[in-house]
Write a protein that holds these residues in place. Structure first.
Motif, PDB file in Angstrom:
ATOM      1  N   ASN A 555       0.706  -1.135   0.413  1.00  8.63           N
ATOM      2  CA  ASN A 555      -0.153  -0.444   0.044  1.00  8.63           C
ATOM      3  C   ASN A 555       1.066   1.086   0.057  1.00  8.63           C
ATOM      4  O   ASN A 555       2.260   0.907   0.501  1.00  8.63           O
ATOM      5  CB  ASN A 555      -0.673   0.100   1.398  1.00  8.63           C
ATOM      6  N   VAL A 556       0.239   2.179  -0.577  1.00  8.86           N
ATOM      7  CA  VAL A 556       0.826   3.965  -0.330  1.00  8.86           C
ATOM      8  C   VAL A 556       0.451   4.504  -0.706  1.00  8.86           C
ATOM      9  O   VAL A 556      -1.117   4.459  -1.035  1.00  8.86           O
ATOM     10  CB  VAL A 556       1.534   3.721  -2.125  1.00  8.86           C
ATOM     11  N   ARG A 557       0.129   5.368   0.241  1.00  9.20           N
ATOM     12  CA  ARG A 557      -0.680   6.646   0.485  1.00  9.20           C
ATOM     13  C   ARG A 557      -0.149   8.194   0.774  1.00  9.20           C
ATOM     14  O   ARG A 557       0.999   8.444   0.838  1.00  9.20           O
ATOM     15  CB  ARG A 557      -1.201   6.538   2.382  1.00  9.20           C
ATOM     16  N   VAL A 558      -0.164   9.285   0.339  1.00 12.71           N
ATOM     17  CA  VAL A 558       0.230  10.541  -0.103  1.00 12.71           C
ATOM     18  C   VAL A 558      -1.057  10.622   0.960  1.00 12.71           C
ATOM     19  O   VAL A 558      -1.720  11.220   0.849  1.00 12.71           O
ATOM     20  CB  VAL A 558      -0.343  10.696  -0.898  1.00 12.71           C
ATOM     21  N   GLU A 559      -0.544  12.279   2.242  1.00 13.03           N
ATOM     22  CA  GLU A 559      -1.357  12.853   2.510  1.00 13.03           C
ATOM     23  C   GLU A 559      -0.390  14.010   3.072  1.00 13.03           C
ATOM     24  O   GLU A 559       0.341  14.469   2.995  1.00 13.03           O
ATOM     25  CB  GLU A 559      -1.533  12.294   4.244  1.00 13.03           C
ATOM     26  N   GLY A 560      -1.508  14.866   3.684  1.00 13.96           N
ATOM     27  CA  GLY A 560      -0.606  16.599   2.729  1.00 13.96           C
ATOM     28  C   GLY A 560      -1.647  17.302   3.678  1.00 13.96           C
ATOM     29  O   GLY A 560      -3.056  17.293   4.036  1.00 13.96           O
ATOM     30  N   MET A 592      -4.772   7.311  -0.984  1.00 18.06           N
ATOM     31  CA  MET A 592      -5.069   5.921  -1.022  1.00 18.06           C
ATOM     32  C   MET A 592      -4.416   4.830  -1.625  1.00 18.06           C
ATOM     33  O   MET A 592      -5.823   4.980  -3.409  1.00 18.06           O
ATOM     34  CB  MET A 592      -6.034   5.653  -0.115  1.00 18.06           C
ATOM     35  N   PHE A 593      -3.157   3.904  -1.848  1.00 19.68           N
ATOM     36  CA  PHE A 593      -3.316   3.509  -3.620  1.00 19.68           C
ATOM     37  C   PHE A 593      -3.202   2.095  -2.869  1.00 19.68           C
ATOM     38  O   PHE A 593      -2.426   1.318  -2.176  1.00 19.68           O
ATOM     39  CB  PHE A 593      -2.183   4.231  -4.006  1.00 19.68           C
ATOM     40  N   ASP A 594      -4.970   2.228  -1.829  1.00 25.69           N
ATOM     41  CA  ASP A 594      -4.652   0.276  -2.052  1.00 25.69           C
ATOM     42  C   ASP A 594      -3.992  -0.875  -2.496  1.00 25.69           C
ATOM     43  O   ASP A 594      -4.583  -0.474  -3.647  1.00 25.69           O
ATOM     44  CB  ASP A 594      -6.019   0.018  -1.360  1.00 25.69           C
ATOM     45  N   THR A 595      -3.831  -2.139  -2.093  1.00 23.60           N
ATOM     46  CA  THR A 595      -2.929  -3.027  -3.335  1.00 23.60           C
ATOM     47  C   THR A 595      -1.965  -2.287  -4.341  1.00 23.60           C
ATOM     48  O   THR A 595      -2.521  -2.858  -5.750  1.00 23.60           O
ATOM     49  CB  THR A 595      -3.885  -4.226  -2.679  1.00 23.60           C
ATOM     50  N   ILE A 596      -1.397  -1.176  -4.072  1.00 29.09           N
ATOM     51  CA  ILE A 596      -0.992  -1.226  -5.243  1.00 29.09           C
ATOM     52  C   ILE A 596       0.383  -2.156  -5.327  1.00 29.09           C
ATOM     53  O   ILE A 596       0.568  -2.185  -6.964  1.00 29.09           O
ATOM     54  CB  ILE A 596      -0.660   0.539  -5.051  1.00 29.09           C
ATOM     55  N   ASN A 597       0.948  -2.835  -4.473  1.00 28.43           N
ATOM     56  CA  ASN A 597       2.039  -3.888  -4.711  1.00 28.43           C
ATOM     57  C   ASN A 597       3.060  -3.271  -5.871  1.00 28.43           C
ATOM     58  O   ASN A 597       3.535  -3.416  -6.235  1.00 28.43           O
ATOM     59  CB  ASN A 597       1.229  -4.955  -5.575  1.00 28.43           C
ATOM     60  N   LEU A 598       3.297  -2.128  -5.279  1.00 26.53           N
ATOM     61  CA  LEU A 598       4.671  -1.242  -5.770  1.00 26.53           C
ATOM     62  C   LEU A 598       5.750  -1.641  -5.701  1.00 26.53           C
ATOM     63  O   LEU A 598       6.300  -1.826  -4.680  1.00 26.53           O
ATOM     64  CB  LEU A 598       5.009   0.022  -5.408  1.00 26.53           C
ATOM     65  N   ASP A 637       3.661   1.551   2.652  1.00 24.41           N
ATOM     66  CA  ASP A 637       3.124   0.189   3.859  1.00 24.41           C
ATOM     67  C   ASP A 637       3.119   1.170   4.986  1.00 24.41           C
ATOM     68  O   ASP A 637       2.509   2.156   5.415  1.00 24.41           O
ATOM     69  CB  ASP A 637       4.183  -0.816   3.809  1.00 24.41           C
ATOM     70  N   PHE A 638       3.937   0.191   6.062  1.00 25.27           N
ATOM     71  CA  PHE A 638       4.329   1.102   7.516  1.00 25.27           C
ATOM     72  C   PHE A 638       5.302   1.696   7.861  1.00 25.27           C
ATOM     73  O   PHE A 638       6.153   1.866   9.203  1.00 25.27           O
ATOM     74  CB  PHE A 638       4.113  -0.104   8.242  1.00 25.27           C
ATOM     75  N   ASN A 639       6.050   2.020   6.769  1.00 27.90           N
ATOM     76  CA  ASN A 639       7.727   2.881   7.265  1.00 27.90           C
ATOM     77  C   ASN A 639       7.746   4.589   7.359  1.00 27.90           C
ATOM     78  O   ASN A 639       5.952   4.911   7.395  1.00 27.90           O
ATOM     79  CB  ASN A 639       8.034   3.009   5.634  1.00 27.90           C
ATOM     80  N   THR A 640       8.453   4.437   8.248  1.00 29.94           N
ATOM     81  CA  THR A 640       8.507   5.948   8.287  1.00 29.94           C
ATOM     82  C   THR A 640       7.964   7.641   6.899  1.00 29.94           C
ATOM     83  O   THR A 640       8.161   6.534   5.589  1.00 29.94           O
ATOM     84  CB  THR A 640       9.661   6.526   8.360  1.00 29.94           C
ATOM     85  N   ALA A 641       7.835   7.931   6.882  1.00 31.07           N
ATOM     86  CA  ALA A 641       7.205   8.515   5.754  1.00 31.07           C
ATOM     87  C   ALA A 641       8.135   9.147   5.240  1.00 31.07           C
ATOM     88  O   ALA A 641       9.104   9.628   6.088  1.00 31.07           O
ATOM     89  CB  ALA A 641       6.026   9.820   6.238  1.00 31.07           C
ATOM     90  N   VAL A 642       8.001   9.325   4.002  1.00 27.97           N
ATOM     91  CA  VAL A 642       9.368  10.185   3.073  1.00 27.97           C
ATOM     92  C   VAL A 642       8.519  11.742   2.818  1.00 27.97           C
ATOM     93  O   VAL A 642       7.539  11.995   1.617  1.00 27.97           O
ATOM     94  CB  VAL A 642       9.088   9.382   1.673  1.00 27.97           C
ATOM     95  N   ILE A 643       9.562  12.561   3.695  1.00 24.01           N
ATOM     96  CA  ILE A 643       8.906  13.790   3.879  1.00 24.01           C
ATOM     97  C   ILE A 643       9.535  14.375   2.409  1.00 24.01           C
ATOM     98  O   ILE A 643      10.559  14.594   2.562  1.00 24.01           O
ATOM     99  CB  ILE A 643       9.050  14.929   4.376  1.00 24.01           C
TER     100      ILE A 643
END
Length: 736
Positions: A555-560, A592-598, A637-643
């Motif tokens: 999963n990938v998530r972009v927040e701002g 939200m990019f759920d199940t993107i499997n990037l 996934d659950f990694n620290t955000a890349v800012i």
């Protein structure tokens, strides 16, 4: 870093230009025949600039460099003809990932020459994991790492290779090394065994969610500390925010039962210091993970469809993509954006009654106008909406954006997006004018090329439908294109006749040339500075992301957080590289990019990239000097955000040389028989009107103001350029 090897061996092909007598003379002592000695493939790791000139000694072999010259070419024909040589072989930029280079060795005295070729290639880099230093009692077990990363006891794959799971019982530095072709990477960490004592296992992460949405969350560390203190042989336990503090026993966290951790970044690491009775010290990292709250467990979803034949929405009707659906609970409104299938979904819906509706769409009716959902105990079954046309309206919108960075000498790709914002089904064509001198078009499906113009046809574009067209080309290498240059594309969607909003039938993209880049960033298409006039329109932002880890991201998530000088209600997602869901709550946006499997970049670099594009308008109250900032966090996934970087866009004051641009008025627009051009009274300028094929159709002069007769022009889009000295400005003109 680059690596090359050379093998001196004469090539077979020779050009004999000497007479027999002179050849005999040479055989007695003097050498005149030119020979290009062979060079093996040259490979570099993630560095596109090659020093070809450094190969000259290898290519010349035993030939005197004062008597023989070495020249490099990109084709065999040019090498033989001695034309179009590479002008800067000391800093040649490879065209693509692999390229054949031709070399010509020539005798300066008689012109005898020899030609040979060799290959240059650039390889993807590789990254190894990085671990914190370890301080522990007894022993340390090496964590699992993924191949091709391996542990070693010395740098550069020296010493003894170690397997994951190996117990380290003496203090030492451990190295992690990986090799991918000519590319390699290495990290290290220090294991310090402080003596004998109980072996402690790093605790599992603590997970919590931001319940009140204030950007912080409270963790109870006291319970975990008490559990470690209860282990036999442990005399004292403290918690520290940095490894150095834990190692030195300084600055312990004072309030363990209510430790406050910020949500950004999503994962925070603190360090537990445990002191045994023997005096040995163990430092354990502890991750604090903040996740999205779903406190209620309530959710609902539905679809929005377009009833094109006015017989009620059913399974045969098209989905209405890109429609805002919202629900209001008490005084807060939450938004979701329908995907390509017209689907929307809300989670974590509060208990009680909420009201759901589709945002008003000009020219359309929505049924039902709203619906109520109640939790718990009244979970609705049907949350679908049906849209019908109120009146026939033709309105198509086109825009073009890059899906890759513009790096000189490399292939770059573009996406043309066509949306039907009206109610009628439309067919037509899209033309794209581009700089053919700096972009070598690569034949792309559906497109035809004529000079500097590309054309692609579209058919049966129905209401709410979006069609995508893809093309690519190879950018010119320096010195033709350099960092900071701009390559411009103008896309025009036809037909224009009868369109309710001709202004959105044309889109101009200025793609800036870059070089090495951070794969996770945010940019604004309008740039770092805009005019007051531009501040009345949309700003277009693109977020790019890449999985630079060593394992695919599920999963990938972009927040701002949207800038407070932006009109949050005008926020609108445009497109993305993968299927996504978009949400907004006040100034908070989320994709939200759920199940993107990037895929990760080490296993599939080309597929490891993604992007999302959105647009938003500044507030009507903004003024000259105001700056709007954009920054997002990208979560894999659950990694620290890349800012990402912070991209600032400022409304600039009028510069002296921008008077023409700022005072250039064109009216009426659209025009029928005539059009007025007005500049500041003191400005004298030339006027040129061109069509979409860049053909000049009218020329004139303006001294303050002029009226031009355009009755002889065909209906369509034209470009009016005024030029005063070195300053010029261009505006689009629609002739009915």
């Amino acid at each position: 870093m680059f690596v090359y090897t050379a093998n001196i061996k004469p090539t077979v092909m020779k050009k004999f230009l000497l007479t027999l007598a002179f050849a005999a003379f040479c055989s007695l002592g003097a050498r005149a025949q030119a020979t290009a000695y062979e060079v093996d493939e040259i490979s570099q790791c993630m560095y596109e600039v090659f020093d070809l000139a450094a190969l000259s000694p290898v290519i010349l072999g035993d030939q005197n460099p004062d008597e023989y010259s070495v020249t490099f070419f990109t084709t065999e024909a040019n090498a033989n003809a001695n034309t179009a040589a590479i002008t800067n072989p000391q800093a040649y930029i490879i065209n693509g990932w692999q390229q054949t280079i031709w070399v010509r060795v020539e005798n300066n005295a008689n012109g005898d020459y020899d030609v040979d070729d060799f290959i240059i290639s650039m390889h993807q880099g590789i990254e190894v994991p990085e671990f914190d230093d370890v301080v522990t009692c007894g022993s340390f077990i090496l964590p699992f790492i993924q191949w091709p990363s391996l542990y070693y006891t010395e740098p550069n794959m020296g010493g003894t290779p170690l397997q994951s799971g190996t117990a380290i019982t003496t203090s030492q530095t451990i190295y992690i090394h990986a090799v991918n072709g000519v590319c390699n990477d290495e990290s290290s960490f220090t294991v310090t065994i402080t003596g004998n004592g109980p072996a402690l296992v790093p605790p599992n992460p603590l997970i919590a969610c931001d319940e009140d949405g204030d950007g912080f969350e409270t963790f109870d560390l006291a319970t975990l500390v008490e559990a470690i203190e209860s282990i036999e042989g442990i005399d004292g336990v403290t918690v520290h925010e940095t490894f150095i503090d834990a190692e030195n026993g300084t600055n312990p966290v004072p309030s363990l039962s209510s430790y406050i951790s910020p949500v950004m970044p999503q994962i925070v690491t603190v360090y537990i210091r445990a002191v045994a009775g023997s005096g040995c010290i163990t430092i354990l990292p502890l991750q604090l993970i903040v996740t999205e709250c779903n406190l209620t467990g309530n959710s609902f979803s539905g679809t929005v469809k377009y009833d094109g034949n006015n017989d009620g929405c059913d399974g045969n009707d098209n989905p209405a993509a890109g429609v805002w659906v919202s629900y209001t609970h008490e005084n807060t409104t939450y938004y979701a954006y329908t995907d390509a299938n017209g689907y929307y979904e809300f989670t974590n819906v509060p208990d009680g009654e909420s009201y759901v509706s589709v945002e008003a769409i000009p020219g359309f009716n929505v049924s039902p106008q709203s619906m109520a959902v109640t939790f718990p105990g009244n979970d609705p079954i049907d949350n679908d909406f049906c849209i019908t046309a109120a009146a026939p309206v033709q309105d198509i919108l086109v825009y073009i954006y890059p899906s890759t960075f513009a790096v000189p000498g490399f292939e770059t790709a573009y996406v043309v997006v066509l949306q039907n914002l009206g109610t009628t089904t439309v067919s037509g064509s899209i033309t794209i004018q581009y700089d053919a001198s700096n972009l070598a078009y690569i034949p792309s499906p559906g497109f035809t090329q004529s000079g500097n113009m590309l054309t692609v046809n579209y058919t049966d574009l129905s209401a709410f439908e979006t069609q995508y067209f893809y093309f690519s080309g190879t950018l010119a290498a320096p010195p033709a294109l350099n960092i900071g240059d701009v390559i411009t594309f103008t896309a025009v969607a036809n037909p224009l006749t009868g369109d309710a909003n001709p202004d959105n039938n044309t889109y101009v993209l200025d793609h800036q040339i870059v070089n090495s880049y951070d794969p996770n960033d945010i940019t604004c298409r309008e740039g770092e500075f805009i005019t007051e006039e531009q501040a009345d329109g949309y700003l277009h932002y693109m977020v790019r992301f890449q999985n630079t880890g060593t394992f695919p991201a599920t999963n990938v998530r972009v927040e701002g957080i949207l800038d407070d000088k932006l009109d949050w209600d005008t926020f609108e997602p445009i497109n993305a590289s993968h299927n996504y869901q978009a949400y907004r709550t006040e100034d908070n946006i989320k994709f939200m990019f759920d199940t993107i499997n990037l895929p990760d970049s080490t296993s599939n670099e080309a597929a490891s990239h993604g992007y999302v594009i959105y647009k938003i308008k500044p507030k009507a109250s903004v003024q000259v000097g105001d700056t709007m900032s954009a920054q997002v966090g990208i979560y894999f996934d659950f990694n620290t955000a890349v800012i990402t970087n912070t991209y600032n866009t400022t409304i600039e004051t009028m510069a002296i040389d921008a008077v023409v641009k700022e005072t250039f008025a064109l009216y009426p627009n659209p025009a029928n028989n005539s059009v007025n051009i007005k500049l500041q009274d003191t400005v004298n300028a030339g006027v040129i009107i061109t069509d979409v094929l860049d053909k000049t159709v009218l020329k004139s002069q303006v001294n303050g103001e002029v009226t031009l007769d355009v009755s002889a022009l065909n209906s369509g889009v034209y470009f009016v350029t005024v030029q005063a000295g070195s300053t010029h400005a261009t505006q689009k003109l629609v002739v009915k």
